[in-house]
Design a protein around this motif. Sequence first.
Motif, PDB file in Angstrom:
ATOM      1  N   THR A  50       0.839  -1.208   0.000  1.00 28.02           N
ATOM      2  CA  THR A  50       0.000   0.000   0.000  1.00 28.02           C
ATOM      3  C   THR A  50       0.867   1.248   0.000  1.00 28.02           C
ATOM      4  OG1 THR A  50      -1.768  -1.155   1.164  1.00 28.02           O
ATOM      5  CG2 THR A  50      -1.799   1.249   1.266  1.00 28.02           C
ATOM      6  N   ARG A  51       1.923   1.258   0.827  1.00 26.79           N
ATOM      7  CA  ARG A  51       2.823   2.409   0.892  1.00 26.79           C
ATOM      8  C   ARG A  51       3.514   2.636  -0.445  1.00 26.79           C
ATOM      9  NH1 ARG A  51       7.732   3.804   1.091  1.00 26.79           N
ATOM     10  NH2 ARG A  51       8.553   1.700   1.085  1.00 26.79           N
ATOM     11  N   GLN A  54       1.012   4.000  -3.001  1.00 27.93           N
ATOM     12  CA  GLN A  54       0.756   5.424  -2.763  1.00 27.93           C
ATOM     13  C   GLN A  54       1.928   6.273  -3.244  1.00 27.93           C
ATOM     14  OE1 GLN A  54      -0.100   5.530   1.447  1.00 27.93           O
ATOM     15  NE2 GLN A  54      -2.301   5.571   1.094  1.00 27.93           N
ATOM     16  N   GLN A  59       1.244   9.959  -3.539  1.00 27.83           N
ATOM     17  CA  GLN A  59       0.474  10.145  -2.315  1.00 27.83           C
ATOM     18  C   GLN A  59       1.325   9.779  -1.108  1.00 27.83           C
ATOM     19  OE1 GLN A  59      -2.749   7.431  -3.071  1.00 27.83           O
ATOM     20  NE2 GLN A  59      -4.075   9.058  -3.839  1.00 27.83           N
ATOM     21  N   GLU A  61       0.646   8.855   3.219  1.00 25.91           N
ATOM     22  CA  GLU A  61      -0.331   8.712   4.308  1.00 25.91           C
ATOM     23  C   GLU A  61       0.066   9.611   5.466  1.00 25.91           C
ATOM     24  OE1 GLU A  61      -1.595   5.332   7.428  1.00 25.91           O
ATOM     25  OE2 GLU A  61      -1.932   4.811   5.325  1.00 25.91           O
ATOM     26  N   THR A  63      -1.193  10.710   9.371  1.00 22.63           N
ATOM     27  CA  THR A  63      -2.068  10.442  10.503  1.00 22.63           C
ATOM     28  C   THR A  63      -2.198  11.721  11.316  1.00 22.63           C
ATOM     29  OG1 THR A  63      -1.264   8.170  10.573  1.00 22.63           O
ATOM     30  CG2 THR A  63      -2.447   8.959  12.505  1.00 22.63           C
ATOM     31  N   THR A  79      -5.277  19.772   4.676  1.00 24.03           N
ATOM     32  CA  THR A  79      -4.855  19.022   3.490  1.00 24.03           C
ATOM     33  C   THR A  79      -4.079  19.917   2.532  1.00 24.03           C
ATOM     34  OG1 THR A  79      -6.779  17.571   3.690  1.00 24.03           O
ATOM     35  CG2 THR A  79      -5.678  17.614   1.556  1.00 24.03           C
ATOM     36  N   PRO A  90      -1.592  14.354   0.266  1.00 23.92           N
ATOM     37  CA  PRO A  90      -1.766  13.661   1.548  1.00 23.92           C
ATOM     38  C   PRO A  90      -3.058  12.859   1.597  1.00 23.92           C
ATOM     39  CG  PRO A  90      -2.273  15.985   1.787  1.00 23.92           C
ATOM     40  CD  PRO A  90      -1.815  15.792   0.371  1.00 23.92           C
ATOM     41  N   THR A  91      -2.962  11.662   2.145  1.00 18.15           N
ATOM     42  CA  THR A  91      -4.130  10.835   2.424  1.00 18.15           C
ATOM     43  C   THR A  91      -4.288  10.845   3.938  1.00 18.15           C
ATOM     44  OG1 THR A  91      -3.610   9.436   0.534  1.00 18.15           O
ATOM     45  CG2 THR A  91      -5.140   8.537   2.154  1.00 18.15           C
ATOM     46  N   LYS A  93      -5.556  10.204   7.663  1.00 16.27           N
ATOM     47  CA  LYS A  93      -6.176   9.232   8.563  1.00 16.27           C
ATOM     48  C   LYS A  93      -6.426  10.005   9.857  1.00 16.27           C
ATOM     49  CE  LYS A  93      -5.235   4.875  10.902  1.00 16.27           C
ATOM     50  NZ  LYS A  93      -4.213   3.828  11.119  1.00 16.27           N
TER      51      LYS A  93
END
Length: 152
Positions: A50-51, A54, A59, A61, A63, A79, A90-91, A93
């Motif tokens: 996943t990393r 992205q 992208q 991630e 947090t 964002t 940025p995604t 969380k």
Amino acid sequence: ASNFIAHEEKTGILDRVFGKQASPMLLAFLKVLSNHGRLDCLRAVRVEVTRLHQALRGQVEVTVHSATVLDAALTKSLTDSLRKLLGKEPTLKMLTDPKLLGGLVVRVGDTVYDGSVATQLSHLRTRLIDRTVEEIETRRERFLSESGSASA
């Protein structure tokens, strides 16, 4: 991932469960993991894939810990700021942590941007203690020097 089940039996289970649904490449990958006793690593493999996916899409991630749920306008502003800072999309969380009292703690990979009220209060406390100790040390030296000159 159990060691009590033989590799051949695991291969049969993988074929029955995923044979018609998964791609041949994924099924072969799962069998290789099983053959090497590494099916317990699937979660870590998923996280890393996943990393990497992205990263290929530009992208990252992020947090975000906040004391309360952020409204849409503040989330959009955050964002936009992160996009400018990181140069990537940025995604977010979002997590809530009432212990923060206020402010945000933002984690991007191994980097943490801590703007929480709790941390700011902790830093302020440390600075006040340091300043007090310094003041006591300075006045003590002044007191000792005044006492010494008075008795001379």
